[in-house]
Write an enzyme that holds these catalytic residues in place. Structure first.
Site, PDB file in Angstrom:
ATOM      1  N   GLN A  89       0.855  -1.198   0.000  1.00 30.03           N
ATOM      2  CA  GLN A  89       0.000   0.000   0.000  1.00 30.03           C
ATOM      3  C   GLN A  89       0.889   1.247   0.000  1.00 30.03           C
ATOM      4  OE1 GLN A  89      -3.690  -0.637   2.801  1.00 30.03           O
ATOM      5  NE2 GLN A  89      -1.935  -1.704   3.707  1.00 30.03           N
ATOM      6  N   ASN A  90       2.180   1.020   0.227  1.00 28.61           N
ATOM      7  CA  ASN A  90       3.115   2.148   0.341  1.00 28.61           C
ATOM      8  C   ASN A  90       3.498   2.678  -1.037  1.00 28.61           C
ATOM      9  OD1 ASN A  90       3.002   1.586   3.047  1.00 28.61           O
ATOM     10  ND2 ASN A  90       4.937   0.463   3.101  1.00 28.61           N
ATOM     11  N   HIS A 107      -1.442   1.099  -4.493  1.00 23.09           N
ATOM     12  CA  HIS A 107      -1.826   2.507  -4.342  1.00 23.09           C
ATOM     13  C   HIS A 107      -0.945   3.429  -5.163  1.00 23.09           C
ATOM     14  CE1 HIS A 107      -3.937   1.703  -0.211  1.00 23.09           C
ATOM     15  NE2 HIS A 107      -4.620   1.258  -1.240  1.00 23.09           N
ATOM     16  N   CYS A 115      -0.941  11.606 -16.108  1.00 28.89           N
ATOM     17  CA  CYS A 115      -1.728  12.724 -16.651  1.00 28.89           C
ATOM     18  C   CYS A 115      -3.209  12.464 -16.372  1.00 28.89           C
ATOM     19  CB  CYS A 115      -1.511  12.862 -18.160  1.00 28.89           C
ATOM     20  SG  CYS A 115      -2.543  14.185 -18.862  1.00 28.89           S
ATOM     21  N   CYS A 134       1.631  17.854 -19.585  1.00 28.04           N
ATOM     22  CA  CYS A 134       1.824  16.407 -19.785  1.00 28.04           C
ATOM     23  C   CYS A 134       2.750  16.219 -20.992  1.00 28.04           C
ATOM     24  CB  CYS A 134       0.467  15.745 -20.074  1.00 28.04           C
ATOM     25  SG  CYS A 134       0.608  14.092 -20.794  1.00 28.04           S
ATOM     26  N   THR A 174       0.279  -2.587   8.792  1.00 29.56           N
ATOM     27  CA  THR A 174      -0.910  -1.890   8.305  1.00 29.56           C
ATOM     28  C   THR A 174      -2.016  -1.964   9.354  1.00 29.56           C
ATOM     29  OG1 THR A 174      -2.528  -1.685   6.491  1.00 29.56           O
ATOM     30  CG2 THR A 174      -1.742  -3.912   7.012  1.00 29.56           C
ATOM     31  N   LEU A 200       3.242  -3.473  14.828  1.00 28.62           N
ATOM     32  CA  LEU A 200       3.670  -2.921  16.124  1.00 28.62           C
ATOM     33  C   LEU A 200       2.634  -3.233  17.192  1.00 28.62           C
ATOM     34  CD1 LEU A 200       5.880  -1.214  17.482  1.00 28.62           C
ATOM     35  CD2 LEU A 200       4.491   0.812  17.001  1.00 28.62           C
TER      36      LEU A 200
HETATM   37  N1  APR Z   1       6.730  -1.587  12.915  1.00 33.79           N
HETATM   38  C1  APR Z   1       5.603  -2.264  12.579  1.00 33.79           C
HETATM   39  N2  APR Z   1       4.374  -1.695  12.509  1.00 33.79           N
HETATM   40  C2  APR Z   1       4.297  -0.371  12.782  1.00 33.79           C
HETATM   41  C3  APR Z   1       5.430   0.393  13.149  1.00 33.79           C
HETATM   42  C4  APR Z   1       6.680  -0.269  13.214  1.00 33.79           C
HETATM   43  N3  APR Z   1       7.799   0.376  13.556  1.00 33.79           N
HETATM   44  N4  APR Z   1       5.006   1.677  13.392  1.00 33.79           N
HETATM   45  C5  APR Z   1       3.672   1.692  13.173  1.00 33.79           C
HETATM   46  N5  APR Z   1       3.244   0.463  12.817  1.00 33.79           N
HETATM   47  C6  APR Z   1       1.876   0.036  12.498  1.00 33.79           C
HETATM   48  C7  APR Z   1       0.804   0.746  13.289  1.00 33.79           C
HETATM   49  O1  APR Z   1       0.553   0.055  14.507  1.00 33.79           O
HETATM   50  C8  APR Z   1      -0.394   0.667  12.329  1.00 33.79           C
HETATM   51  O2  APR Z   1      -1.105  -0.542  12.538  1.00 33.79           O
HETATM   52  O3  APR Z   1       1.647   0.375  11.143  1.00 33.79           O
HETATM   53  C9  APR Z   1       0.260   0.640  10.947  1.00 33.79           C
HETATM   54  C10 APR Z   1       0.122   1.953  10.192  1.00 33.79           C
HETATM   55  O4  APR Z   1      -1.237   2.143   9.932  1.00 33.79           O
HETATM   56  P1  APR Z   1      -1.670   3.359   8.989  1.00 33.79           P
HETATM   57  O5  APR Z   1      -0.999   4.581   9.444  1.00 33.79           O
HETATM   58  O6  APR Z   1      -3.175   3.316   8.912  1.00 33.79           O
HETATM   59  O7  APR Z   1      -1.050   3.005   7.570  1.00 33.79           O
HETATM   60  P2  APR Z   1      -1.593   1.980   6.507  1.00 33.79           P
HETATM   61  O8  APR Z   1      -2.275   0.822   7.173  1.00 33.79           O
HETATM   62  O9  APR Z   1      -0.484   1.668   5.590  1.00 33.79           O
HETATM   63  O10 APR Z   1      -2.704   2.838   5.712  1.00 33.79           O
HETATM   64  C11 APR Z   1      -3.346   2.199   4.616  1.00 33.79           C
HETATM   65  O11 APR Z   1      -4.477   4.259   4.095  1.00 33.79           O
HETATM   66  O12 APR Z   1      -4.381   6.515   3.969  1.00 33.79           O
HETATM   67  C12 APR Z   1      -4.347   5.375   3.216  1.00 33.79           C
HETATM   68  O13 APR Z   1      -3.366   5.097   1.122  1.00 33.79           O
HETATM   69  C13 APR Z   1      -3.060   5.238   2.470  1.00 33.79           C
HETATM   70  O14 APR Z   1      -1.847   3.236   1.965  1.00 33.79           O
HETATM   71  C14 APR Z   1      -2.459   3.961   3.014  1.00 33.79           C
HETATM   72  C15 APR Z   1      -3.663   3.226   3.570  1.00 33.79           C
END
Ligand code: APR
Length: 233
Positions: A89-90, A107, A115, A134, A174, A200
């Site tokens: 998703q990154n 994503h 464009c 573009c 995530t 985490l």
């Molecule tokens: N190691 C492992 N996990 C971690 C760490 C770490 N050092 N730091 C934070 N986390 C975990 C958090 O506990 C959380 O569950 O990573 C997750 C981050 O969650 P989000 O901030 O919601 O990110 P993500 O899940 O990637 O978001 C999904 O949402 O906004 C949209 O498009 C964007 O791709 C993104 C999607």
């Protein structure tokens, strides 16, 4: 014995590379309104604000280095040639920077430009601006090649096929707050995959995983990969 492993990653795997997550304390969505910087409507309203937001993240992610979590996935892929697919998703590009080969950006990516008028794609310059035409159609409606809220993620058919054939599904870093990615564990489980959460802290979907390990990605990911490689021996 061949084994198909699908790995979903989120912002948490890049946190220890110095890149912010979205929903943790002080995360990106505490600093910016999603409707302003991550929707087509926000882009139409104020393209400069959107470009400024992604230009800053592009500079940050270009300077960031992969961490032990990314490198552990490179090792897993090297030991399971052709059997590991990373669905991320990154948009930071750190999986490829670490050396992962089979990466799918559902994503999009900060390092791609798109464009809005003719859908032409090209490598993103460090700084994008609303005036830049573009290279293909010449219209000044270029945007980062990022999938915004309300838009369809990329490669969904390929992802569904991979989940249907996965022996193992691993979710890393995530929160499980955004669909369709948040449902991948259910899809994989339905087709009989062993499901693993490495995070985490427990995500919203934690109860749907057969195996969970909590801690920083730089610890729990290398640990799990080492155990998986030992199992495969
Ligand atoms: N190691 C492992 N996990 C971690 C760490 C770490 N050092 N730091 C934070 N986390 C975990 C958090 O506990 C959380 O569950 O990573 C997750 C981050 O969650 P989000 O901030 O919601 O990110 P993500 O899940 O990637 O978001 C999904 O949402 O906004 C949209 O498009 C964007 O791709 C993104 C999607």
């Amino acid at each position: 014995m061949s084994k198909s492993i699908v790995i979903l990653t989120g912002a948490g795997i890049s946190a220890e590379s110095g890149l912010g997550t979205f929903r943790d304390e002080g995360g990106l969505w505490a600093q910016h309104r999603i409707e302003d910087v991550a929707t087509p409507e926000g882009f139409a309203r104020n393209p400069k604000l959107v470009h400024d937001f992604y230009n800053a993240r592009r500079v940050q992610s270009t300077a960031a280095e992969p961490n032990a979590g990314h490198f552990a996935l490179v090792k897993l892929e090297a030991d399971h040639p052709g059997e590991v697919l990373i669905v991320t998703q990154n948009v930071d590009g750190l999986h490829e920077k670490a050396g992962s080969k089979n990466v799918l950006h559902m994503h999009g990516t900060l390092h791609g430009a798109l464009c809005h008028a003719c859908a032409h794609r090209w490598p993103a310059p460090t700084t994008m601006s609303p005036e830049a035409p573009c290279p293909s159609c010449g219209k000044p409606v270029t945007r980062p090649d990022i999938v915004w809220f309300g838009e369809m993620p990329y490669d969904m058919e390929r992802i569904s096929n991979a989940l249907a054939q996965a022996d193992v599904f691993v979710s890393i870093g995530t929160s499980g707050e955004v669909y369709p990615a948040a449902n991948f564990v259910t899809e994989a489980d339905m087709f009989g995959a062993h499901t693993v959460e490495l995070n985490l802290e427990p995500s919203s979907g934690v109860s749907r995983f057969a195996e969970t390990h909590f801690g920083p990605a730089t610890q729990v990911v290398p640990q799990w990969v080492a155990e998986e490689l030992a199992r495969a021996k």
